[in-house]
Design a protein around this motif. Sequence first.
Motif, short mmCIF file in Angstrom:
data_model
loop_
_atom_site.label_atom_id
_atom_site.label_comp_id
_atom_site.label_asym_id
_atom_site.label_seq_id
_atom_site.Cartn_x
_atom_site.Cartn_y
_atom_site.Cartn_z
N PHE A 183 0.98 -1.26 -0.02
CA PHE A 183 0.00 -0.11 0.16
C PHE A 183 0.94 1.19 0.01
N PHE A 184 2.16 1.06 0.19
CA PHE A 184 3.16 2.35 -0.09
C PHE A 184 4.41 1.66 -0.71
N CYS A 185 5.17 2.56 -1.26
CA CYS A 185 6.47 2.14 -1.93
C CYS A 185 7.41 1.65 -0.85
N ASP A 186 7.78 0.50 -0.50
CA ASP A 186 8.71 0.10 0.16
C ASP A 186 9.57 -0.90 -0.61
N ILE A 187 11.00 -1.13 0.10
CA ILE A 187 11.85 -1.57 -0.62
C ILE A 187 11.69 -3.02 -0.78
N PRO A 188 11.35 -3.93 0.23
CA PRO A 188 11.26 -5.47 -0.13
C PRO A 188 10.19 -5.81 -1.32
N PRO A 189 8.98 -5.12 -1.35
CA PRO A 189 8.15 -5.37 -2.56
C PRO A 189 8.90 -4.91 -3.77
N LEU A 190 9.65 -3.79 -3.78
CA LEU A 190 10.42 -3.23 -5.00
C LEU A 190 11.37 -4.09 -5.52
N LEU A 191 12.22 -4.66 -4.74
CA LEU A 191 13.11 -5.60 -5.07
C LEU A 191 12.57 -6.78 -5.52
N ARG A 192 11.46 -7.11 -5.28
CA ARG A 192 10.70 -8.48 -5.84
C ARG A 192 10.46 -8.34 -7.31
N ILE A 193 10.18 -7.18 -7.79
CA ILE A 193 9.79 -6.92 -9.13
C ILE A 193 10.92 -6.40 -10.02
N ALA A 194 12.11 -6.18 -9.25
CA ALA A 194 13.36 -5.51 -10.00
C ALA A 194 13.82 -6.77 -10.88
N CYS A 195 14.56 -6.28 -11.95
CA CYS A 195 15.24 -7.22 -12.77
C CYS A 195 16.96 -7.45 -12.42
N GLY A 196 17.24 -8.56 -12.68
CA GLY A 196 19.01 -8.55 -12.44
C GLY A 196 19.16 -9.03 -11.01
N ASP A 197 20.40 -9.02 -10.62
CA ASP A 197 20.81 -9.25 -9.24
C ASP A 197 20.61 -8.34 -8.17
N THR A 198 19.77 -8.50 -7.47
CA THR A 198 19.41 -7.76 -6.09
C THR A 198 20.16 -7.84 -4.77
N PHE A 199 21.14 -8.70 -4.86
CA PHE A 199 21.88 -9.29 -3.55
C PHE A 199 22.41 -8.01 -2.94
N VAL A 200 23.28 -7.20 -3.60
CA VAL A 200 23.81 -6.02 -3.04
C VAL A 200 22.62 -5.08 -2.33
N ASN A 201 21.59 -4.93 -3.12
CA ASN A 201 20.70 -4.07 -2.26
C ASN A 201 20.10 -4.72 -1.25
N ILE A 203 21.78 -6.62 0.88
CA ILE A 203 22.74 -6.51 1.63
C ILE A 203 22.53 -5.23 2.39
N ALA A 204 22.55 -4.18 1.76
CA ALA A 204 22.39 -2.81 1.98
C ALA A 204 21.20 -2.51 2.75
N VAL A 205 20.13 -3.09 2.82
CA VAL A 205 18.76 -3.11 3.47
C VAL A 205 19.24 -3.55 5.02
N TYR A 206 20.12 -4.80 4.95
CA TYR A 206 20.33 -5.32 6.28
C TYR A 206 21.42 -4.44 6.90
N ILE A 263 11.37 -7.26 12.57
CA ILE A 263 10.67 -8.42 11.64
C ILE A 263 10.70 -7.96 10.16
N ALA A 264 10.16 -6.66 9.91
CA ALA A 264 10.09 -6.39 8.49
C ALA A 264 11.28 -6.31 7.79
N TYR A 265 12.57 -5.76 8.40
CA TYR A 265 13.68 -5.57 7.47
C TYR A 265 14.76 -6.36 7.87
N LEU A 266 14.63 -7.35 8.93
CA LEU A 266 15.94 -8.12 9.24
C LEU A 266 15.54 -9.79 9.02
N GLN A 267 14.29 -9.95 9.06
CA GLN A 267 13.85 -11.23 8.76
C GLN A 267 14.23 -11.71 7.25
N PRO A 268 14.86 -12.83 6.98
CA PRO A 268 15.36 -13.47 5.64
C PRO A 268 14.19 -13.41 4.68
N LYS A 269 14.52 -12.75 3.49
CA LYS A 269 13.57 -12.57 2.49
C LYS A 269 12.62 -13.84 2.24
#
Length: 323
Positions: A183-201, A203-206, A263-269
Amino acid sequence: MENRLNTGNSNFTAMMEFVLLGFSDIPNIQWILFGIFLVIYLTILICNSIIILVTKIEPALQTPMYFFLSNFSFLEICYVTVTIPRMLMDLVTQKGNISLLACATQMCFVYILGGSECLLLTVMAYDRYVAICNPLHYPLVMNHKVCVQLVTASSVSGVPVMVGQTCQVFSLPFCGSNTINHFFCDIPPLLRIACGDTFVNEIAVYVVAVIFIMVPFLLIVVSYGKIISSILKLSSARGRAKAFSTCSSHLIVVFLFYGTGTIAYLQPKPHQSEGTGKLISLFYTILIPTLNPIIYTLRNKDITMALKNLASLLIYLSHRYNR
């Protein structure tokens, strides 16, 4: 909306617009949700505004603790205003279209304000530590200039990090679906629809979550460990009860805010579904800001007394005006 560019033999697709799904999966109760969230939003605005007002006009509340509380209430108003009005508009129009720039701006402000709240909660814990563990030095250590500096540092120190985090996420190619299950722009749902490798992103979130959630939380735990140790050494039971009462509201808010943030940002994806993530986000972006002013007013005798004085003043002025 997509902008498709042809370069040689390859097609490059750049996303120009996203669609926030929000609560479109339960269309039958859209208007009920609109009513609920509107009432919640108005409650947050009114309650926090009242806290700001009474801490400004009540002489008994002209202390560092209530100075920090009024600033925290102001941050809460800003925090919910970044997300709830947009969500209400989407519920009315039943369209979740949001431009890339608007999405990036919303996400950036959510993280800046959320990070500021984390740091300010740490400052509030430090204030209680000095007041209880070093009461003789409290007026000197927590003078007005220091309080202003601490609030300013809490508000601005996270800005470069959050802006950098936002730029990093939106530098990713979004070449698949433009639908965000949130219901708002948040990093986890955005990373799910991104193309390519999001591993660095990821790690940055963690890393950012550790800096702005875990480190402040550990500092708060250490502060309250020393506070509780000092309180238990007090000979007077009344003194212990009074000291605990000044800390209990803050502790409840801390555990609610940091618990859901962890829970939102440190739980494994892989262990968090989209529905669970949305529910947790709903909790820390809407429910906790609703509870915070209630917790602080119901459990704080000084604010309760200030509210009674304000109500008495309003009644008196109303009677004089009607004569």
